[in-house]
Each structure stands twice: as C-alpha cells, then as structure tokens.
Design a protein around this motif. Structure first.
Motif, short mmCIF file in Angstrom:
data_model
loop_
_atom_site.label_atom_id
_atom_site.label_comp_id
_atom_site.label_asym_id
_atom_site.label_seq_id
_atom_site.Cartn_x
_atom_site.Cartn_y
_atom_site.Cartn_z
N HIS A 42 0.80 -1.33 -0.05
CA HIS A 42 0.09 0.07 -0.07
C HIS A 42 1.17 1.26 0.06
CE1 HIS A 42 -3.67 -2.62 0.60
NE2 HIS A 42 -3.13 -3.04 1.65
N ARG A 43 1.11 1.73 -1.17
CA ARG A 43 2.13 2.92 -1.20
C ARG A 43 1.33 4.28 -0.87
NH1 ARG A 43 6.43 1.05 -1.61
NH2 ARG A 43 7.33 3.29 -1.54
N TRP A 44 0.10 4.31 -0.60
CA TRP A 44 -0.68 5.44 -0.14
C TRP A 44 -0.24 5.66 1.29
CZ3 TRP A 44 -3.15 4.29 4.28
CH2 TRP A 44 -3.79 3.15 4.32
N MET A 45 0.20 4.79 2.09
CA MET A 45 0.45 4.99 3.48
C MET A 45 1.67 5.98 3.64
SD MET A 45 2.21 1.42 4.79
CE MET A 45 3.04 2.46 6.09
N VAL A 46 2.78 6.04 2.45
CA VAL A 46 3.81 6.86 2.66
C VAL A 46 3.44 8.26 2.87
CG1 VAL A 46 5.73 7.33 1.47
CG2 VAL A 46 5.20 5.26 1.28
N ASP A 47 2.29 8.72 2.18
CA ASP A 47 1.87 10.01 2.30
C ASP A 47 0.84 10.24 3.37
OD1 ASP A 47 3.94 10.90 0.40
OD2 ASP A 47 2.54 10.20 -1.04
N GLY A 48 0.70 9.43 4.15
CA GLY A 48 -0.41 9.29 5.21
C GLY A 48 -0.34 10.10 6.22
#
Length: 224
Positions: A42-48
C-alpha cells in the motif's frame, strides 16, 4: 453488582489485573513508511498521517519472570500467544474508536503480515514479540458511506451455532446489497460482492504468509 459502581478496593477481588500483553510502535522515521509500504503493498501510506504497528508482546513478562527466577515455560504456550493476540486486537480497536472520536480516519492493516521477518528487523523487535497489525491514521479527505454488514441471523446465534437453511438466500441478498453499495458510493466504486471477496482471498497465492507459523515459533511464541 456492576463493575462501574464497585469501589477500587473491591474490583481487585472480582477481576484479575490485566496483563497488557501488547506494545505499540509509532513509526516516525521518514524512511520506515517506505519500507513498510513495500511489505504491505500500500504505497498510499507513505503520504499518510501517523502509522502505528501493533505488537503482541510477551517479552516484558519474560523479563519479569527472569527477574523473579520463575520458569517462563507458560509464556511460550499457545494460550499465552492467543492472549497477547486478544490484547493487541482490543487495543487496536480502542485506538480506532478514540481516533474517530477526534475526527480522524484510520485503516487497520493486516498486510504487515506479508513479510513478518522484514517487520521484525525493521522495528528491532526482540524475542517473544510479533507484529500483528498496522494502523494508518490521518484526517480523511472523504467521508465514505457506511458499508453494510452481514445480516444478524448469519452472525448471531442463541445457545448454539446455527447457520440455518436460510443462509443461502441471506447471502444472495447480502451480495446484492454489497454490489449496490460499491457501485453507488462516492469514492472507489467497483463491482464486487462479499462472496467474490472471499473467493478471491481463497484463490490467491498459497505461498503468501505461508511462513507465519514458523516465524511465530522462531520468536519463541506458541511453542506448545
């Protein structure tokens, strides 16, 4: 007598002291979310927002046992591992409830189990611990509609397990409800049913997470 009205001196007579068999790792190193994203996919968590890793933990109790010259045999049992799993799950849900009460959104991520060895190395977890869940918290851009759940008759029974003869129809109706939900929701719409989701999970890569039992035991947990 309800526990809420017991005096503090009385409560200890009726309930054991909770063992608190979990730990929480807050991920603040900017490099680590990238590594965790590689594990979870889940790459989205990097910018979470903020990321927690919830850890089943018997290491503290091991240190206590050694300090008091007590045989730690029971800490290596399946019973104690399950107890730490329960404690971790309860703590995870409590964090989610607290976060939502403050206007935050969150996602509980079991995908940290895709590579527990990497998570153990990344977080420097000692023996007698195991990473179970991730929690990604932040302020949500959208407010998704509430997802329908399985009908009560399929999940709640009286006195005995009783998935009755109506389940097939209940499942058909629920699948239709879920399909409508996914197609009509304001974000991330798709065509899927509950049955499709279960079948997809069961038809996946059989080698994914196939080393979980071995990794749990390698940490000194669930050895008997």
């Amino acid at each position: 007598m309800a526990p809420s009205i017991l005096k503090s001196s009385q409560r200890g007579k009726f309930a054991p002291e909770p063992s608190q068999q979990y730990s929480i790792v807050s991920v603040t190193d900017p490099a680590k979310p990238h590594a965790i994203a590689d594990v979870t996919g889940h790459r989205w968590m990097v910018d979470g927002g903020h990321y927690f890793v919830m850890v089943a933990d018997q290491y503290r109790n091991l240190k206590i046992a050694k300090a008091h010259d007590i045989d730690p045999y029971m800490l290596h049992s399946t019973d104690k591992f399950l107890a730490s799993v329960f404690d971790t799950a309860i703590a995870t849900e409590n964090i989610m409830v607290a976060a939502e009460s403050m206007g935050l959104g969150g996602t509980i991520m079991g995908s940290v189990l895709n590579n527990p060895r990497k998570m153990i190395e990344l977080l420097n977890l000692p023996e007698m611990t195991f990473p179970l869940l991730g929690i990604a918290l932040g302020y949500p851009k959208d407010k998704p509609e509430l997802k329908p759940r399985l009908p009560k008759a399929s999940m709640h029974f009286e006195n005995q397990y009783d998935l009755d003869a109506n389940f097939d129809q209940e499942l058909t109706d629920y699948d239709q409800l879920i399909r409508k939900y996914y197609q009509s929701r304001s974000t991330n719409g798709r065509s899927e049913t509950f049955s499709h989701h279960i079948v997809s999970e069961l038809s996946g890569n059989r080698n994914l997470r196939s080393d979980l039992f071995a990794m749990i035991q390698a940490q000194g947990l669930m050895n008997h």
